[in-house]
Motif scaffolding. Structure first.
Motif, PDB file in Angstrom:
ATOM      1  N   TYR A   1       0.774  -1.207  -0.177  1.00 29.14           N
ATOM      2  CA  TYR A   1      -0.004  -0.236   0.025  1.00 29.14           C
ATOM      3  C   TYR A   1       0.886   1.296   0.055  1.00 29.14           C
ATOM      4  O   TYR A   1       0.393   2.280  -0.275  1.00 29.14           O
ATOM      5  CB  TYR A   1      -1.081  -0.099   1.102  1.00 29.14           C
ATOM      6  N   CYS A   2       2.221   1.220   0.377  1.00 30.01           N
ATOM      7  CA  CYS A   2       2.987   2.349   0.670  1.00 30.01           C
ATOM      8  C   CYS A   2       3.936   3.019  -0.531  1.00 30.01           C
ATOM      9  O   CYS A   2       4.267   2.034  -1.322  1.00 30.01           O
ATOM     10  CB  CYS A   2       3.822   1.913   1.938  1.00 30.01           C
TER      11      CYS A   2
ATOM     12  N   GLY B   1       9.565   7.263  10.352  1.00 36.51           N
ATOM     13  CA  GLY B   1      10.420   6.975   8.934  1.00 36.51           C
ATOM     14  C   GLY B   1      10.102   5.617   8.570  1.00 36.51           C
ATOM     15  O   GLY B   1       9.483   4.629   9.033  1.00 36.51           O
TER      16      GLY B   1
ATOM     17  N   SER C   1       8.351   6.053  15.768  1.00 31.37           N
ATOM     18  CA  SER C   1       7.491   5.453  14.757  1.00 31.37           C
ATOM     19  C   SER C   1       8.542   4.894  13.639  1.00 31.37           C
ATOM     20  O   SER C   1       8.321   5.627  12.511  1.00 31.37           O
ATOM     21  CB  SER C   1       6.201   6.326  14.094  1.00 31.37           C
TER      22      SER C   1
ATOM     23  N   GLY D   1       9.081   1.541  12.612  1.00 28.83           N
ATOM     24  CA  GLY D   1       8.442   0.005  12.330  1.00 28.83           C
ATOM     25  C   GLY D   1       9.310  -0.870  13.062  1.00 28.83           C
ATOM     26  O   GLY D   1       9.372  -0.429  14.474  1.00 28.83           O
TER      27      GLY D   1
ATOM     28  N   ARG E   1       1.425   0.594  13.843  1.00 23.42           N
ATOM     29  CA  ARG E   1       0.076  -0.055  13.472  1.00 23.42           C
ATOM     30  C   ARG E   1       0.155  -1.299  13.214  1.00 23.42           C
ATOM     31  O   ARG E   1       1.009  -1.909  12.634  1.00 23.42           O
ATOM     32  CB  ARG E   1      -0.463   0.838  12.339  1.00 23.42           C
TER      33      ARG E   1
ATOM     34  N   GLU F   1      -1.978  -2.729  11.373  1.00 21.67           N
ATOM     35  CA  GLU F   1      -2.511  -2.619  10.050  1.00 21.67           C
ATOM     36  C   GLU F   1      -3.683  -3.497   9.628  1.00 21.67           C
ATOM     37  O   GLU F   1      -4.693  -3.155   8.984  1.00 21.67           O
ATOM     38  CB  GLU F   1      -1.282  -2.831   8.781  1.00 21.67           C
TER      39      GLU F   1
ATOM     40  N   MET G   1      -5.380   1.174   8.518  1.00 27.18           N
ATOM     41  CA  MET G   1      -6.084   1.754   7.453  1.00 27.18           C
ATOM     42  C   MET G   1      -7.432   1.274   7.230  1.00 27.18           C
ATOM     43  O   MET G   1      -7.676   0.261   7.321  1.00 27.18           O
ATOM     44  CB  MET G   1      -5.260   1.495   6.399  1.00 27.18           C
TER      45      MET G   1
ATOM     46  N   PRO H   1      -7.894   6.622   6.526  1.00 30.27           N
ATOM     47  CA  PRO H   1      -8.118   6.151   5.196  1.00 30.27           C
ATOM     48  C   PRO H   1      -6.996   5.596   4.445  1.00 30.27           C
ATOM     49  O   PRO H   1      -6.150   6.274   4.504  1.00 30.27           O
ATOM     50  CB  PRO H   1      -9.238   7.002   4.701  1.00 30.27           C
TER      51      PRO H   1
ATOM     52  N   VAL I   1      -5.145   5.381   0.949  1.00 28.02           N
ATOM     53  CA  VAL I   1      -5.264   6.577  -0.204  1.00 28.02           C
ATOM     54  C   VAL I   1      -4.301   5.925  -1.166  1.00 28.02           C
ATOM     55  O   VAL I   1      -3.162   5.621  -0.706  1.00 28.02           O
ATOM     56  CB  VAL I   1      -4.734   8.007   0.385  1.00 28.02           C
TER      57      VAL I   1
ATOM     58  N   TYR J   1       8.332  12.404   1.158  1.00 27.89           N
ATOM     59  CA  TYR J   1       7.890  11.412   1.974  1.00 27.89           C
ATOM     60  C   TYR J   1       6.413  11.205   1.608  1.00 27.89           C
ATOM     61  O   TYR J   1       5.194  11.330   2.581  1.00 27.89           O
ATOM     62  CB  TYR J   1       7.624  12.031   3.558  1.00 27.89           C
TER      63      TYR J   1
ATOM     64  N   LEU K   1       3.596   8.877   0.934  1.00 33.15           N
ATOM     65  CA  LEU K   1       3.035   7.530   1.318  1.00 33.15           C
ATOM     66  C   LEU K   1       1.846   7.446   0.433  1.00 33.15           C
ATOM     67  O   LEU K   1       1.575   6.068   0.097  1.00 33.15           O
ATOM     68  CB  LEU K   1       2.715   7.777   2.990  1.00 33.15           C
ATOM     69  N   TYR K   2       1.203   8.185  -0.004  1.00 28.17           N
ATOM     70  CA  TYR K   2       0.036   8.241  -0.817  1.00 28.17           C
ATOM     71  C   TYR K   2      -0.143   9.377  -1.787  1.00 28.17           C
ATOM     72  O   TYR K   2       0.508  10.421  -1.483  1.00 28.17           O
ATOM     73  CB  TYR K   2      -1.336   7.766   0.035  1.00 28.17           C
TER      74      TYR K   2
HETATM   75  N1  SAM Z   1       7.757   2.480   8.718  1.00 26.49           N
HETATM   76  C1  SAM Z   1       7.006   2.764   9.996  1.00 26.49           C
HETATM   77  C2  SAM Z   1       5.759   1.689   9.986  1.00 26.49           C
HETATM   78  O1  SAM Z   1       5.480   0.809   9.056  1.00 26.49           O
HETATM   79  O2  SAM Z   1       5.204   1.556  11.055  1.00 26.49           O
HETATM   80  C3  SAM Z   1       6.363   4.132  10.124  1.00 26.49           C
HETATM   81  C4  SAM Z   1       6.190   4.553   8.619  1.00 26.49           C
HETATM   82  S1  SAM Z   1       4.692   3.856   7.848  1.00 26.49           S
HETATM   83  C5  SAM Z   1       4.843   4.840   6.315  1.00 26.49           C
HETATM   84  C6  SAM Z   1       3.330   4.925   8.791  1.00 26.49           C
HETATM   85  C7  SAM Z   1       2.035   4.340   8.339  1.00 26.49           C
HETATM   86  O3  SAM Z   1       1.468   5.095   7.098  1.00 26.49           O
HETATM   87  C8  SAM Z   1       1.724   2.990   8.133  1.00 26.49           C
HETATM   88  O4  SAM Z   1       1.368   2.540   9.514  1.00 26.49           O
HETATM   89  C9  SAM Z   1       0.507   2.814   7.500  1.00 26.49           C
HETATM   90  O5  SAM Z   1      -0.911   2.631   7.910  1.00 26.49           O
HETATM   91  C10 SAM Z   1       0.245   4.360   6.780  1.00 26.49           C
HETATM   92  N2  SAM Z   1       0.420   4.242   5.227  1.00 26.49           N
HETATM   93  C11 SAM Z   1       1.415   3.724   4.366  1.00 26.49           C
HETATM   94  N3  SAM Z   1       0.816   3.863   3.113  1.00 26.49           N
HETATM   95  C12 SAM Z   1      -0.618   4.471   3.281  1.00 26.49           C
HETATM   96  C13 SAM Z   1      -1.610   4.677   2.300  1.00 26.49           C
HETATM   97  N4  SAM Z   1      -1.356   4.499   0.963  1.00 26.49           N
HETATM   98  N5  SAM Z   1      -2.554   5.191   2.590  1.00 26.49           N
HETATM   99  C14 SAM Z   1      -2.799   5.465   4.034  1.00 26.49           C
HETATM  100  N6  SAM Z   1      -1.855   5.037   5.095  1.00 26.49           N
HETATM  101  C15 SAM Z   1      -0.760   4.568   4.501  1.00 26.49           C
END
Ligand code: SAM
Length: 351
Positions: free
Chosen positions: A69-70, A108, A138, A140, A161, A163, A202, A232, A234, A306, A308-309
Protein backbone atom coordinates in the motif's frame (compact mmCIF):
# COMPACT_ATOMS: atom_id res chain seq x y z
CA UNK A 1 -30.93 -1.86 16.08
CA UNK A 2 -27.79 0.20 15.55
CA UNK A 3 -28.64 2.87 18.14
CA UNK A 4 -28.98 0.16 20.78
CA UNK A 5 -25.65 -1.27 19.64
CA UNK A 6 -23.97 2.12 20.04
CA UNK A 7 -25.54 2.65 23.48
CA UNK A 8 -24.21 -0.74 24.56
CA UNK A 9 -20.72 0.22 23.39
CA UNK A 10 -20.87 3.47 25.32
CA UNK A 11 -21.94 1.63 28.46
CA UNK A 12 -18.99 -0.70 28.18
CA UNK A 13 -21.17 -3.69 27.48
CA UNK A 14 -19.76 -6.42 25.30
CA UNK A 15 -21.02 -6.33 21.73
CA UNK A 16 -20.92 -9.65 19.95
CA UNK A 17 -18.83 -9.97 16.80
CA UNK A 18 -22.05 -10.32 14.84
CA UNK A 19 -23.43 -7.10 16.31
CA UNK A 20 -20.25 -5.21 15.50
CA UNK A 21 -20.29 -6.52 11.96
CA UNK A 22 -23.94 -5.59 11.43
CA UNK A 23 -23.24 -2.10 12.80
CA UNK A 24 -20.37 -1.60 10.33
CA UNK A 25 -22.30 -3.03 7.41
CA UNK A 26 -25.63 -1.28 7.90
CA UNK A 27 -25.13 2.06 9.67
CA UNK A 28 -27.09 5.01 8.26
CA UNK A 29 -26.26 8.74 8.18
CA UNK A 30 -28.43 9.11 11.32
CA UNK A 31 -26.54 6.31 13.11
CA UNK A 32 -23.25 7.98 12.17
CA UNK A 33 -24.32 11.35 13.44
CA UNK A 34 -25.57 9.78 16.71
CA UNK A 35 -22.27 7.89 17.10
CA UNK A 36 -20.22 11.04 16.48
CA UNK A 37 -22.24 13.04 19.01
CA UNK A 38 -21.83 10.42 21.70
CA UNK A 39 -18.12 9.99 20.91
CA UNK A 40 -17.58 13.73 21.23
CA UNK A 41 -19.34 13.71 24.61
CA UNK A 42 -17.19 10.84 25.86
CA UNK A 43 -14.06 12.61 24.62
CA UNK A 44 -15.17 15.76 26.45
CA UNK A 45 -15.58 13.90 29.72
CA UNK A 46 -11.94 12.77 29.62
CA UNK A 47 -10.17 15.63 27.81
CA UNK A 48 -12.56 18.58 27.98
CA UNK A 49 -12.15 20.63 24.82
CA UNK A 50 -8.35 20.24 24.74
CA UNK A 51 -6.56 19.26 21.54
CA UNK A 52 -3.07 17.79 21.86
CA UNK A 53 -0.60 18.59 19.09
CA UNK A 54 2.42 16.57 17.97
CA UNK A 55 5.15 17.80 15.64
CA UNK A 56 5.76 15.10 13.04
CA UNK A 57 9.35 14.79 11.85
CA UNK A 58 9.71 12.46 8.86
CA UNK A 59 13.18 11.06 9.43
CA UNK A 60 13.83 8.99 6.30
CA UNK A 61 12.11 7.89 3.11
CA UNK A 62 14.40 4.88 2.71
CA UNK A 63 12.69 1.62 3.61
CA UNK A 64 13.62 -2.04 3.41
CA UNK A 65 9.96 -3.12 3.54
CA UNK A 66 7.71 -3.67 0.60
CA UNK A 67 4.26 -3.01 2.03
CA UNK A 68 2.03 -3.06 -1.03
CA UNK A 69 0.00 0.00 0.00
CA UNK A 70 2.92 2.32 0.67
CA UNK A 71 4.47 4.93 -1.62
CA UNK A 72 7.95 4.65 -0.08
CA UNK A 73 8.15 0.85 -0.35
CA UNK A 74 11.51 -0.48 -1.36
CA UNK A 75 10.35 -1.58 -4.81
CA UNK A 76 9.19 1.90 -5.80
CA UNK A 77 12.24 2.87 -7.83
CA UNK A 78 10.80 6.33 -8.51
CA UNK A 79 10.41 7.33 -4.87
CA UNK A 80 12.71 10.18 -3.88
CA UNK A 81 14.89 9.14 -0.99
CA UNK A 82 16.39 11.27 1.77
CA UNK A 83 17.68 10.98 5.31
CA UNK A 84 17.75 13.64 8.02
CA UNK A 85 20.85 14.15 10.13
CA UNK A 86 20.77 14.55 13.89
CA UNK A 87 21.37 18.28 13.42
CA UNK A 88 18.41 18.55 11.04
CA UNK A 89 16.16 16.71 13.48
CA UNK A 90 17.26 18.99 16.31
CA UNK A 91 16.63 22.01 14.16
CA UNK A 92 13.06 20.78 13.50
CA UNK A 93 12.62 20.34 17.26
CA UNK A 94 13.86 23.89 17.88
CA UNK A 95 11.33 25.31 15.43
CA UNK A 96 8.63 23.10 16.91
CA UNK A 97 9.43 24.02 20.50
CA UNK A 98 9.19 27.72 19.68
CA UNK A 99 5.81 27.12 18.06
CA UNK A 100 4.52 25.35 21.20
CA UNK A 101 5.00 21.68 20.40
CA UNK A 102 5.85 19.53 23.41
CA UNK A 103 5.77 16.17 21.66
CA UNK A 104 7.95 15.24 18.72
CA UNK A 105 7.08 12.21 16.63
CA UNK A 106 10.05 10.82 14.74
CA UNK A 107 8.68 8.67 11.96
CA UNK A 108 10.34 6.96 9.05
CA UNK A 109 10.74 3.95 6.82
CA UNK A 110 12.62 0.94 8.19
CA UNK A 111 16.09 2.22 7.39
CA UNK A 112 19.12 0.30 8.74
CA UNK A 113 21.20 3.48 8.45
CA UNK A 114 19.54 4.48 11.73
CA UNK A 115 21.31 1.80 13.77
CA UNK A 116 20.83 1.68 17.53
CA UNK A 117 23.95 3.79 17.88
CA UNK A 118 22.76 6.49 15.48
CA UNK A 119 19.21 6.46 16.81
CA UNK A 120 20.07 6.52 20.53
CA UNK A 121 22.31 9.49 19.82
CA UNK A 122 19.40 11.34 18.17
CA UNK A 123 16.95 10.44 20.94
CA UNK A 124 19.29 11.32 23.80
CA UNK A 125 20.19 14.66 22.17
CA UNK A 126 16.50 15.58 21.93
CA UNK A 127 15.95 14.38 25.49
CA UNK A 128 18.84 16.51 26.76
CA UNK A 129 17.92 19.62 24.80
CA UNK A 130 14.16 19.45 25.44
CA UNK A 131 13.60 17.85 28.84
CA UNK A 132 10.04 19.17 28.87
CA UNK A 133 9.05 17.30 25.71
CA UNK A 134 7.80 13.81 24.97
CA UNK A 135 9.53 11.78 22.27
CA UNK A 136 7.47 9.40 20.18
CA UNK A 137 9.11 6.99 17.76
CA UNK A 138 7.51 5.37 14.73
CA UNK A 139 10.30 3.51 12.97
CA UNK A 140 8.69 0.17 12.21
CA UNK A 141 9.90 -3.13 13.62
CA UNK A 142 13.22 -3.23 15.49
CA UNK A 143 14.60 -5.76 17.98
CA UNK A 144 13.37 -5.79 21.56
CA UNK A 145 16.88 -4.79 22.68
CA UNK A 146 16.74 -1.83 20.33
CA UNK A 147 13.35 -0.69 21.68
CA UNK A 148 14.82 -0.94 25.19
CA UNK A 149 17.93 1.08 24.30
CA UNK A 150 15.81 3.81 22.74
CA UNK A 151 13.49 3.83 25.75
CA UNK A 152 16.50 4.16 28.06
CA UNK A 153 17.81 6.97 25.86
CA UNK A 154 14.61 8.89 26.55
CA UNK A 155 11.88 7.85 24.10
CA UNK A 156 8.46 7.76 25.74
CA UNK A 157 6.05 6.44 23.15
CA UNK A 158 6.09 4.14 20.13
CA UNK A 159 3.63 4.02 17.25
CA UNK A 160 3.38 0.78 15.30
CA UNK A 161 0.11 0.14 13.51
CA UNK A 162 -0.91 -3.52 13.33
CA UNK A 163 -2.46 -2.61 9.92
CA UNK A 164 -4.97 -5.50 10.07
CA UNK A 165 -5.68 -8.08 12.76
CA UNK A 166 -6.57 -10.78 10.24
CA UNK A 167 -3.65 -13.09 9.42
CA UNK A 168 -4.71 -13.77 5.84
CA UNK A 169 -5.41 -10.10 5.14
CA UNK A 170 -2.03 -9.19 6.66
CA UNK A 171 -0.38 -11.49 4.11
CA UNK A 172 -2.18 -9.78 1.24
CA UNK A 173 -0.80 -6.38 2.29
CA UNK A 174 2.74 -7.58 2.97
CA UNK A 175 4.27 -9.71 0.23
CA UNK A 176 7.38 -11.06 1.89
CA UNK A 177 5.82 -13.54 4.28
CA UNK A 178 5.62 -11.13 7.18
CA UNK A 179 3.39 -12.43 9.95
CA UNK A 180 0.73 -10.72 11.97
CA UNK A 181 1.76 -12.66 15.07
CA UNK A 182 5.26 -11.16 14.79
CA UNK A 183 3.81 -7.64 14.51
CA UNK A 184 1.63 -8.30 17.55
CA UNK A 185 4.61 -9.62 19.53
CA UNK A 186 6.42 -6.33 18.84
CA UNK A 187 3.48 -4.41 20.27
CA UNK A 188 3.40 -6.54 23.43
CA UNK A 189 7.20 -6.14 23.79
CA UNK A 190 6.91 -2.35 23.50
CA UNK A 191 4.25 -2.37 26.19
CA UNK A 192 6.33 -4.54 28.49
CA UNK A 193 9.32 -2.19 28.17
CA UNK A 194 7.17 0.68 29.37
CA UNK A 195 6.40 2.68 26.24
CA UNK A 196 3.05 4.35 25.78
CA UNK A 197 2.04 2.33 22.75
CA UNK A 198 0.03 3.26 19.69
CA UNK A 199 -1.39 0.92 17.13
CA UNK A 200 -4.07 1.13 14.45
CA UNK A 201 -4.98 0.38 10.87
CA UNK A 202 -6.00 1.85 7.53
CA UNK A 203 -9.70 1.99 6.73
CA UNK A 204 -10.58 0.61 3.29
CA UNK A 205 -7.27 -1.10 2.58
CA UNK A 206 -7.60 -3.58 -0.30
CA UNK A 207 -9.32 -6.86 0.71
CA UNK A 208 -10.55 -5.46 4.02
CA UNK A 209 -14.14 -6.22 5.00
CA UNK A 210 -16.31 -5.86 8.06
CA UNK A 211 -15.11 -9.17 9.50
CA UNK A 212 -11.45 -8.09 9.35
CA UNK A 213 -12.47 -4.74 10.88
CA UNK A 214 -14.22 -6.53 13.75
CA UNK A 215 -10.94 -8.36 14.41
CA UNK A 216 -9.19 -4.97 14.46
CA UNK A 217 -11.61 -3.68 17.08
CA UNK A 218 -11.26 -6.80 19.23
CA UNK A 219 -7.47 -6.61 19.02
CA UNK A 220 -7.56 -2.96 20.11
CA UNK A 221 -9.68 -3.95 23.09
CA UNK A 222 -7.23 -6.73 23.98
CA UNK A 223 -4.00 -4.74 23.61
CA UNK A 224 -5.57 -1.66 25.17
CA UNK A 225 -2.94 0.71 23.72
CA UNK A 226 -2.62 4.30 24.94
CA UNK A 227 -2.91 5.59 21.35
CA UNK A 228 -4.97 4.48 18.36
CA UNK A 229 -4.25 5.82 14.87
CA UNK A 230 -6.66 5.06 12.07
CA UNK A 231 -7.09 6.79 8.72
CA UNK A 232 -8.36 5.95 5.27
CA UNK A 233 -6.19 4.01 2.85
CA UNK A 234 -5.27 6.36 -0.01
CA UNK A 235 -3.79 4.90 -3.21
CA UNK A 236 -0.33 5.85 -4.44
CA UNK A 237 -0.02 6.01 -8.22
CA UNK A 238 3.14 3.91 -8.26
CA UNK A 239 2.07 1.26 -5.80
CA UNK A 240 0.64 -2.18 -6.51
CA UNK A 241 -2.70 -0.94 -5.14
CA UNK A 242 -2.84 2.12 -7.40
CA UNK A 243 -6.22 1.16 -8.89
CA UNK A 244 -8.02 0.69 -5.58
CA UNK A 245 -10.42 3.33 -4.27
CA UNK A 246 -9.50 5.32 -1.17
CA UNK A 247 -11.17 4.33 2.11
CA UNK A 248 -14.60 5.78 2.89
CA UNK A 249 -14.94 8.98 4.90
CA UNK A 250 -18.11 7.81 6.66
CA UNK A 251 -16.70 4.42 7.58
CA UNK A 252 -13.56 6.07 8.98
CA UNK A 253 -15.70 8.45 11.05
CA UNK A 254 -17.88 5.59 12.30
CA UNK A 255 -14.80 3.60 13.32
CA UNK A 256 -13.27 6.64 15.05
CA UNK A 257 -16.51 7.07 17.02
CA UNK A 258 -16.73 3.37 17.90
CA UNK A 259 -13.10 3.34 19.09
CA UNK A 260 -13.71 6.45 21.23
CA UNK A 261 -16.79 4.83 22.77
CA UNK A 262 -14.84 1.61 23.44
CA UNK A 263 -11.70 3.34 24.73
CA UNK A 264 -12.66 6.65 26.37
CA UNK A 265 -9.14 7.64 27.46
CA UNK A 266 -7.26 6.69 24.27
CA UNK A 267 -5.21 9.33 22.46
CA UNK A 268 -6.70 9.35 18.97
CA UNK A 269 -5.35 11.54 16.15
CA UNK A 270 -7.42 12.97 13.36
CA UNK A 271 -5.00 11.95 10.62
CA UNK A 272 -3.51 13.64 7.57
CA UNK A 273 -5.01 10.94 5.34
CA UNK A 274 -8.48 11.94 6.56
CA UNK A 275 -7.64 15.55 5.69
CA UNK A 276 -6.43 14.32 2.29
CA UNK A 277 -9.66 12.60 1.16
CA UNK A 278 -11.91 15.50 2.20
CA UNK A 279 -11.15 19.22 2.68
CA UNK A 280 -12.88 19.12 6.08
CA UNK A 281 -11.77 15.58 6.90
CA UNK A 282 -9.59 16.49 9.85
CA UNK A 283 -12.36 18.61 11.39
CA UNK A 284 -14.87 15.77 10.97
CA UNK A 285 -12.37 13.47 12.66
CA UNK A 286 -12.27 15.79 15.67
CA UNK A 287 -16.06 15.78 15.74
CA UNK A 288 -15.99 11.98 15.74
CA UNK A 289 -14.02 11.85 19.00
CA UNK A 290 -10.37 12.37 18.00
CA UNK A 291 -8.32 14.55 20.37
CA UNK A 292 -4.87 14.76 18.72
CA UNK A 293 -3.47 16.38 15.57
CA UNK A 294 0.00 15.86 14.17
CA UNK A 295 1.10 18.75 11.93
CA UNK A 296 4.14 18.26 9.74
CA UNK A 297 7.35 19.62 11.24
CA UNK A 298 9.75 18.09 8.70
CA UNK A 299 12.08 20.40 6.76
CA UNK A 300 9.88 21.79 3.96
CA UNK A 301 12.08 20.43 1.14
CA UNK A 302 11.61 16.80 2.23
CA UNK A 303 7.85 16.89 2.83
CA UNK A 304 6.99 16.09 -0.78
CA UNK A 305 9.46 13.21 -0.75
CA UNK A 306 7.78 11.41 2.13
CA UNK A 307 4.91 10.53 -0.16
CA UNK A 308 3.08 7.59 1.38
CA UNK A 309 0.06 8.15 -0.89
CA UNK A 310 -1.08 10.58 -3.59
CA UNK A 311 -2.00 14.18 -2.75
CA UNK A 312 -0.75 13.81 0.83
CA UNK A 313 -1.46 17.16 2.43
CA UNK A 314 1.44 19.08 3.94
CA UNK A 315 0.39 22.71 3.63
CA UNK A 316 -2.15 24.86 5.49
CA UNK A 317 -3.32 23.26 8.73
CA UNK A 318 -1.08 20.24 8.07
CA UNK A 319 2.04 22.43 8.32
CA UNK A 320 3.44 23.00 11.79
CA UNK A 321 4.48 26.57 10.93
CA UNK A 322 0.82 27.39 10.21
CA UNK A 323 -0.23 26.43 13.72
CA UNK A 324 -2.33 29.59 14.01
CA UNK A 325 -4.55 28.32 11.14
CA UNK A 326 -5.04 25.05 12.94
CA UNK A 327 -5.81 26.87 16.20
CA UNK A 328 -8.46 28.94 14.44
CA UNK A 329 -10.00 25.92 12.78
CA UNK A 330 -10.11 24.02 16.10
CA UNK A 331 -11.49 27.09 17.85
CA UNK A 332 -14.35 27.30 15.37
CA UNK A 333 -15.34 23.76 16.39
CA UNK A 334 -15.19 24.58 20.10
CA UNK A 335 -11.78 22.97 20.71
CA UNK A 336 -8.61 24.48 22.12
CA UNK A 337 -5.06 23.61 21.11
CA UNK A 338 -2.92 23.30 24.26
CA UNK A 339 0.80 23.53 24.88
CA UNK A 340 1.79 20.44 26.82
CA UNK A 341 3.08 16.92 26.32
CA UNK A 342 -0.38 15.44 26.29
CA UNK A 343 0.54 12.14 27.89
CA UNK A 344 -1.89 9.29 28.30
CA UNK A 345 -3.78 9.46 31.61
CA UNK A 346 -2.46 5.98 32.25
CA UNK A 347 1.22 6.87 31.74
CA UNK A 348 3.62 6.47 34.59
CA UNK A 349 5.76 9.54 35.15
CA UNK A 350 9.45 8.75 34.81
CA UNK A 351 12.53 10.72 35.60
N1 SAM B 1 7.75 2.34 8.81
C1 SAM B 1 6.94 2.59 9.97
C2 SAM B 1 5.80 1.62 10.07
O1 SAM B 1 5.52 0.93 9.08
O2 SAM B 1 5.19 1.54 11.13
C3 SAM B 1 6.40 4.01 10.03
C4 SAM B 1 6.11 4.69 8.73
S1 SAM B 1 4.68 4.03 7.87
C5 SAM B 1 4.84 4.85 6.34
C6 SAM B 1 3.36 4.85 8.73
C7 SAM B 1 1.95 4.43 8.38
O3 SAM B 1 1.58 4.97 7.13
C8 SAM B 1 1.68 2.96 8.26
O4 SAM B 1 1.45 2.38 9.51
C9 SAM B 1 0.46 2.91 7.33
O5 SAM B 1 -0.73 2.57 8.04
C10 SAM B 1 0.40 4.33 6.76
N2 SAM B 1 0.30 4.27 5.29
C11 SAM B 1 1.20 3.79 4.44
N3 SAM B 1 0.73 3.83 3.17
C12 SAM B 1 -0.51 4.36 3.24
C13 SAM B 1 -1.52 4.64 2.27
N4 SAM B 1 -1.35 4.36 0.99
N5 SAM B 1 -2.68 5.20 2.69
C14 SAM B 1 -2.86 5.48 4.01
N6 SAM B 1 -1.95 5.22 4.96
C15 SAM B 1 -0.79 4.67 4.59
Amino acid sequence: NNLERLIKLENNLILSETDLRILLDTFTKEDLSYAMNRARKVREKVFGNEVYIRGLIELTSYCVCDCLYCGIRRENKNAERYRLTKEEVLSCCRTGHELGFRTFVIQGGEDPYYSDEVMTEIVSSIRKTYPDCAITLSLGERSKESYKKLYDAGADRYLLRHETADEEHYGKLHPKGEHLRVRMKHLWDLKEIGYQVGTGFMVGSPFQDSSTLVKDLLFLKELNPEMVGIGPFVPHHESVFKDFEHGSLDLTLMLLSIIRLMMPDALIPSTTSLGTIHPRGREFGMEAGANVVMPNLSPTDVRKKYLLYDNKAFTGCEAAESLSLLEKSMDSLGFQVVVHRGDSRRAKIRN
